[in-house]
Design a protein around this motif. Structure first.
Motif, PDB file in Angstrom:
ATOM      1  N   ALA A   1      39.835  42.370  44.760  1.00  0.00           N
ATOM      2  CA  ALA A   1      40.521  41.813  43.595  1.00  0.00           C
ATOM      3  C   ALA A   1      41.697  42.660  43.110  1.00  0.00           C
ATOM      4  CB  ALA A   1      39.516  41.602  42.468  1.00  0.00           C
ATOM      5  N   PRO A   2      41.613  44.017  43.070  1.00  0.00           N
ATOM      6  CA  PRO A   2      42.694  44.771  42.402  1.00  0.00           C
ATOM      7  C   PRO A   2      44.015  44.714  43.180  1.00  0.00           C
ATOM      8  CG  PRO A   2      40.692  46.100  42.617  1.00  0.00           C
ATOM      9  CD  PRO A   2      40.514  44.891  43.474  1.00  0.00           C
ATOM     10  N   ALA A   3      45.124  44.591  42.452  1.00  0.00           N
ATOM     11  CA  ALA A   3      46.447  44.598  43.066  1.00  0.00           C
ATOM     12  C   ALA A   3      46.724  45.957  43.703  1.00  0.00           C
ATOM     13  CB  ALA A   3      47.508  44.285  42.031  1.00  0.00           C
ATOM     14  N   HIS A   4      47.665  45.985  44.650  1.00  0.00           N
ATOM     15  CA  HIS A   4      47.869  47.200  45.453  1.00  0.00           C
ATOM     16  C   HIS A   4      48.356  48.385  44.623  1.00  0.00           C
ATOM     17  CE1 HIS A   4      52.215  46.057  45.543  1.00  0.00           C
ATOM     18  NE2 HIS A   4      52.395  47.332  45.746  1.00  0.00           N
ATOM     19  N   VAL A   5      48.970  48.138  43.462  1.00  0.00           N
ATOM     20  CA  VAL A   5      49.527  49.249  42.681  1.00  0.00           C
ATOM     21  C   VAL A   5      48.469  50.261  42.242  1.00  0.00           C
ATOM     22  CG1 VAL A   5      51.570  48.025  41.914  1.00  0.00           C
ATOM     23  CG2 VAL A   5      49.462  47.834  40.589  1.00  0.00           C
ATOM     24  N   VAL A   6      47.203  49.867  42.244  1.00  0.00           N
ATOM     25  CA  VAL A   6      46.130  50.801  41.891  1.00  0.00           C
ATOM     26  C   VAL A   6      46.009  51.924  42.928  1.00  0.00           C
ATOM     27  CG1 VAL A   6      43.637  50.986  41.555  1.00  0.00           C
ATOM     28  CG2 VAL A   6      44.855  48.993  40.714  1.00  0.00           C
ATOM     29  N   ARG A   7      46.332  51.635  44.163  1.00  0.00           N
ATOM     30  CA  ARG A   7      46.114  52.602  45.235  1.00  0.00           C
ATOM     31  C   ARG A   7      47.361  52.959  46.043  1.00  0.00           C
ATOM     32  NH1 ARG A   7      41.130  53.525  47.390  1.00  0.00           N
ATOM     33  NH2 ARG A   7      42.323  55.157  48.439  1.00  0.00           N
TER      34      ARG A   7
ATOM     35  N   LEU B   1      41.473  39.387  36.241  1.00  0.00           N
ATOM     36  CA  LEU B   1      40.782  40.319  35.332  1.00  0.00           C
ATOM     37  C   LEU B   1      41.159  41.766  35.639  1.00  0.00           C
ATOM     38  CD1 LEU B   1      37.279  38.592  35.253  1.00  0.00           C
ATOM     39  CD2 LEU B   1      38.990  38.640  33.416  1.00  0.00           C
ATOM     40  N   THR B   2      41.228  42.136  36.933  1.00  0.00           N
ATOM     41  CA  THR B   2      41.602  43.529  37.246  1.00  0.00           C
ATOM     42  C   THR B   2      43.036  43.805  36.807  1.00  0.00           C
ATOM     43  OG1 THR B   2      42.276  42.949  39.495  1.00  0.00           O
ATOM     44  CG2 THR B   2      40.028  43.763  39.218  1.00  0.00           C
ATOM     45  N   THR B   3      43.906  42.811  36.896  1.00  0.00           N
ATOM     46  CA  THR B   3      45.286  43.015  36.443  1.00  0.00           C
ATOM     47  C   THR B   3      45.334  43.240  34.941  1.00  0.00           C
ATOM     48  OG1 THR B   3      46.225  41.738  38.259  1.00  0.00           O
ATOM     49  CG2 THR B   3      47.558  41.902  36.263  1.00  0.00           C
TER      50      THR B   3
ATOM     51  N   VAL C   1      31.580  39.999  35.334  1.00  0.00           N
ATOM     52  CA  VAL C   1      32.098  38.695  35.755  1.00  0.00           C
ATOM     53  C   VAL C   1      32.192  38.678  37.269  1.00  0.00           C
ATOM     54  CG1 VAL C   1      33.953  37.019  35.528  1.00  0.00           C
ATOM     55  CG2 VAL C   1      33.473  38.583  33.641  1.00  0.00           C
ATOM     56  N   GLY C   2      31.684  37.618  37.885  1.00  0.00           N
ATOM     57  CA  GLY C   2      31.704  37.517  39.342  1.00  0.00           C
ATOM     58  C   GLY C   2      32.279  36.203  39.814  1.00  0.00           C
ATOM     59  N   ASP C   3      32.993  36.259  40.937  1.00  0.00           N
ATOM     60  CA  ASP C   3      33.433  35.029  41.606  1.00  0.00           C
ATOM     61  C   ASP C   3      33.319  35.244  43.109  1.00  0.00           C
ATOM     62  OD1 ASP C   3      35.593  36.647  42.277  1.00  0.00           O
ATOM     63  OD2 ASP C   3      37.074  35.495  41.139  1.00  0.00           O
ATOM     64  N   GLY C   4      33.999  34.448  43.907  1.00  0.00           N
ATOM     65  CA  GLY C   4      33.882  34.551  45.360  1.00  0.00           C
ATOM     66  C   GLY C   4      34.439  35.850  45.915  1.00  0.00           C
ATOM     67  N   GLU C   5      35.254  36.555  45.113  1.00  0.00           N
ATOM     68  CA  GLU C   5      35.882  37.802  45.548  1.00  0.00           C
ATOM     69  C   GLU C   5      34.965  39.007  45.333  1.00  0.00           C
ATOM     70  OE1 GLU C   5      39.019  36.381  45.824  1.00  0.00           O
ATOM     71  OE2 GLU C   5      40.502  37.972  46.017  1.00  0.00           O
ATOM     72  N   GLY C   6      34.130  38.932  44.310  1.00  0.00           N
ATOM     73  CA  GLY C   6      33.260  40.042  43.966  1.00  0.00           C
ATOM     74  C   GLY C   6      33.032  40.113  42.472  1.00  0.00           C
TER      75      GLY C   6
ATOM     76  N   ARG D   1      44.166  37.108  27.266  1.00  0.00           N
ATOM     77  CA  ARG D   1      45.342  37.309  28.115  1.00  0.00           C
ATOM     78  C   ARG D   1      45.133  36.768  29.529  1.00  0.00           C
ATOM     79  NH1 ARG D   1      47.041  43.491  26.480  1.00  0.00           N
ATOM     80  NH2 ARG D   1      47.205  43.111  24.235  1.00  0.00           N
ATOM     81  N   GLY D   2      43.892  36.818  29.987  1.00  0.00           N
ATOM     82  CA  GLY D   2      43.606  36.351  31.342  1.00  0.00           C
ATOM     83  C   GLY D   2      43.837  34.854  31.472  1.00  0.00           C
ATOM     84  N   VAL D   3      43.444  34.109  30.446  1.00  0.00           N
ATOM     85  CA  VAL D   3      43.644  32.656  30.488  1.00  0.00           C
ATOM     86  C   VAL D   3      45.136  32.345  30.626  1.00  0.00           C
ATOM     87  CG1 VAL D   3      43.568  30.584  29.044  1.00  0.00           C
ATOM     88  CG2 VAL D   3      41.527  32.025  29.270  1.00  0.00           C
TER      89      VAL D   3
END
Lengths: 245, 245, 245, 245, 245, 245
Positions: free
Chosen positions: D151-157, F28-30, F181-186, F201-203
């Motif tokens: 899930a996390p965007a690449h800017v984290v790493r 959510l991670t963003t 919170v979970g979805d198909g990604e994790g 903000r996520g919405v």
């Protein structure tokens, strides 16, 4: 004897072992690379006595994962147990190489077993596993190369299952009769069939590189010097002739 | 030059490099953390000479995975080969940092190349790879930081592909011109833009922590002392004024 | 206190701690194996001072992964912060064991905290994490066992969350009150309930193995000697009686 | 352009790409091995759509470790940011290969970027990193090969630092202009200079192995059949001639 | 035959294999744990066909690391090559287990070899390595358990060196003649000497747990139900008697 | 309750949970990154039912390494055993999160325990360990996130030692009361204090990105579109107003 291990060992040139004992493991890996062998250095296997050299023919022991019905202190009393049998029957000048599956957290030998190898005249011990009684073993001055110290005996993780078969040690194939060479850097396995060639060429490379290092320390630029161009090679030949006069 | 590397380097405060050479890497990581940099310490990269200090501007070399048509001993004779070119053109006071992709089982430099760096006046060598001729290199007393000893030359695993671009080394971003500082603990990369600040604040922190350590050794409790409360800070200021008188 | 930690500690035999301080960690793991404990050696945790011995009762601290709202330099000033609280309240003879989740790249203690432990009379510090100010800590001569040096403070990777609960350290369960024993090989955790037994049997094993090692060095074959057969055991008894006369 | 990348791409045989799209990656690795290339398969990089084939010329992007002053959402708005620039300028039939340093826990592309590649006519996307919006991307039917969902965007790493230079991807060297071929098994990188040869020989091997598989399913023993002996090869030639009549 | 492999296999109870084919691998590991075997599940080895069951006696092949003079396509033509010999001589109902040293990036079998095993009536194939022609092999419906798909042939990383010796597979000891059981979860190795016991007790446990699951789904609390207390066990006996009437 | 866990949970906005159930984990991670949280995604923890969503407050269980005197099938009958106690007392809408120390080779729950969670109305189960009876658990349709299938029960590797304390799961800090919170990604862990903000903000972000994706699919270039420039944002506002009319 494993199906693919050689039945009899081909003879080595009489100077090969002595020459190999003077060649560094970096030089040996370079010579092997030039003969097409890219994977001869046992990575992660470190000397207990970094200033000792080791050279000798490989005999092997193979360990498999422990199981409660196979791995116990009782089985160690059986003189046929491969770990004990191989140590008890090693011949002077041989190097015992043990396939410990890269497990650093258990010890496949300690001071008593290493002492027995020493007394029997073995040339060294190499394993991709741990050593217990580490400081005590270091004090022997006998060449041992391992992943590091570990207190638990091998029965916690392993059972010895075979002797003198082809094994992997630290991701390198070891064929009984191959020549194991160790220095402060680690251990190289030289396939027996190329040992004479590697020894002869390695001695030459060491001389040349000592000459190049000296030039570089005196200020020579890399281009033309390392790797050596024609002019450097000519200088080296001249220097060598002067040395040998 | 990589698209995102700075075209020209901003000047440093004249005392910065000297100050940095007196500050420990733990203190440097703390100051960087307080400025928002959480990932500046090159983990696993260890000094060959733990009692030497190193400080200097980074120049970089990048290695990629070996391929049979790109990686050979022949290519090393090309003076444009990035590994050789960077060494041959390093300037006094610079630190060569090599991105060796974290591979410990191959050596990206040995005694001849390190000797050339030494002769050219480089301030040090940092790599997340192996070093061959390890003991010989240690004897030079030149600051080298690496993952450990390895006999095989780098051509077994790598090909050098770029020079003075942004690289990763031991999972830390290195921008050419950043300040590399090394001590017995390892290496920290200080982004050039904050080097002056880190140096000034680091010197202060070192004084304060020396004062705190002395108090703790004489029996002071942690609360109020470490981290220091108002009273400890006041004591420290008084002590410092007495020192400077 | 974790739900499953013992409310009160059972008493130890008065000689147990002194005996354990003379028994090597390989012998201790063997005695524990024979009592059914296969996983007592903290792998990868190495002594900063390999020639110091350590023995004492475990008190514990637990770290969890860092999060920006929990991990900061500010929180360290809170005297209830488990890392600081445990150090400040350790009692003479206790060993502080910290669950650092096997992370080698951050330091969970440095010279000031170790100095405080030393001053308070602690018997040692054990952690599956890094130590900063490594050389300085080594110079104290206080028994510390860790994964290695690391410059960054623990707040980069961890937050301390609990004190004196059951923890894992280097993949071994540590129950507060267990006996931690360290030597040059590393650290063993002895479940408190078996400490007296392990100490008594360990002393015996050490004597027997010293006797066996001596025999092997003088040329005895492995079969019948190691493990010892009836005849070797009889010899040992006779020798021991002569010693005790 | 990296110093060692080819200035201009040599032309391919007009049938090569079409042939490669019909040859399985196991067959391609075998043909490459026979030409001396032992490391061409990108291990761990799995198809999002296992039943799609991919073939095309490589263009590359290189990521380095994130740093707080280089990695942010703001930098993504710069049209020169290599990740965005490479996607925006990809040409029909090209495969974008990204060096994500083997980090599975961050996503170097998601549904919007993959959609842009798709619209521009790219032939595929290959990366040794994660993909976000995984299910959504799978639904496009566009060939993507990655380490898995994250899930996390690449800017984290990461920070993207270069475009169209030599890179490593999943431990394989990728030279811009090499031919990337993907099937349900994964991805092979074919050095451009040998692509015609590999394509021609691969087609032949596939026919031969289909013939052998059929024989084995009908009960033929391995010896003489696989690898094929003279008699099997003759049978195959005869069968092939009958087919082509 | 390895020194420690059994010379002759003890007979099994006539119902054992059929019973084992109905018991899940979680139940089998529980029964083995209760008999003292803590390490019987081959971790990471996953079914290509999760809805197929597998049961049969183990025959083994051992691979060692590749070396340029031992590993080639030529050697595969030798009918004595252990990988080929073992496949060609497998007997109906046997399971071939290969020690591939946990290497996921090379394939130790593909569609042709699996097809030969299938035709000869083997019960399955288990390996801690890769499979090539993955989708094609899946389509056979023959039970294969592996680490995953990989395109390169095994000669890139391995050489087969032994047949029907004790091996490790996915860190579990496999003795020729042991009973291999596979389901959608993976593979368990049952030491032959306890297979009858495990089968009998496993059938019982499965019935009991089906009964417990049903109770829990209908709302029973865990205490007293799972693990079952006296009252639950009595209910179960009553239910079972009703079933058997 | 761990010293640092919150005594009482702050209330959430009434729409927060419902909103979070519609926002993807990448979004959510963003949002968390923009609030300063860089490490919220549980890497490697995969859904058993990828098309189910999960949202709920975290309750936690902590496991430590197994030891022969603490880990057994007998201890499971104790209703206070944290693993069983936490399941038996979970409340509707809560998510059970278990710290299984990242061990994939043992199962910390199976069909009976998951069934009990289901019956009690829990919102999900998250663990960085294995699941046994995998297929059976998948069939429940209950949201479970784990490292993968494993047959052996947890007692082989773990002992449950604590309940509802701060834990790490897949290298992420979980505080009881945080929103999972979970979805198909994790799975993402949202610190409770920011859950309302992240939801709101996520919405918005989801709407904006759906709009952007649509534009890109219709051929819009990346610059100005993604990330959106002023003109794209204006278009979006206009579109949104039209939608809401």
């Amino acid at each position: 004897m494993s199906r693919f291990a050689p039945a009899a060992l081909s003879p080595l040139h009489p100077e090969t072992l002595e020459q190999l004992s003077r060649i560094s493991t970096p030089t040996l890996t370079t010579q092997l690379f030039k003969l097409g062998f890219r994977n001869a250095f046992l990575h992660g296997v470190r000397p207990l006595c970094p200033d000792r050299r080791m050279v000798g023919e490989a005999v092997t022991v193979r360990f498999a994962p422990a199981r409660e019905d196979y791995s116990s202190y009782e089985v160690l009393a059986d003189p046929r147990y491969p770990q004990r049998h191989a140590i008890e029957h090693i011949e002077p000048g041989q190097v015992l190489v043990m396939d410990c599956r890269g497990v650093a957290s258990a010890a496949n030998a300690g001071d008593i077993l290493v002492s027995r190898l020493h007394v029997r005249g073995a040339a060294g011990l190499v394993l991709d596993g741990g050593i217990r009684d580490y400081t005590s073993v270091q004090a022997f001055g006998f060449p041992v190369y391992a992943l590091g110290p570990a207190a638990p005996a091998h029965v916690v993780r392993h059972v010895a299952v075979d002797e003198n078969v082809l094994i992997g040690c630290a991701e390198v194939l070891i064929v009984p009769g191959d020549i194991m060479v160790g220095d402060g850097e680690g251990v190289v396995c030289i396939p027996r069939a190329v040992a004479d060639t590697v020894a002869a060429r390695g001695v030459e490379q060491e001389e040349l590189e000592a000459f190049i290092l000296e030039k570089v320390r005196r200020g020579a630029p890399l281009p033309g010097t390392y790797p050596p161009g024609e002019s450097t090679l000519a200088e080296f030949q001249a220097w060598k002739e002067r040395q040998n006069r």
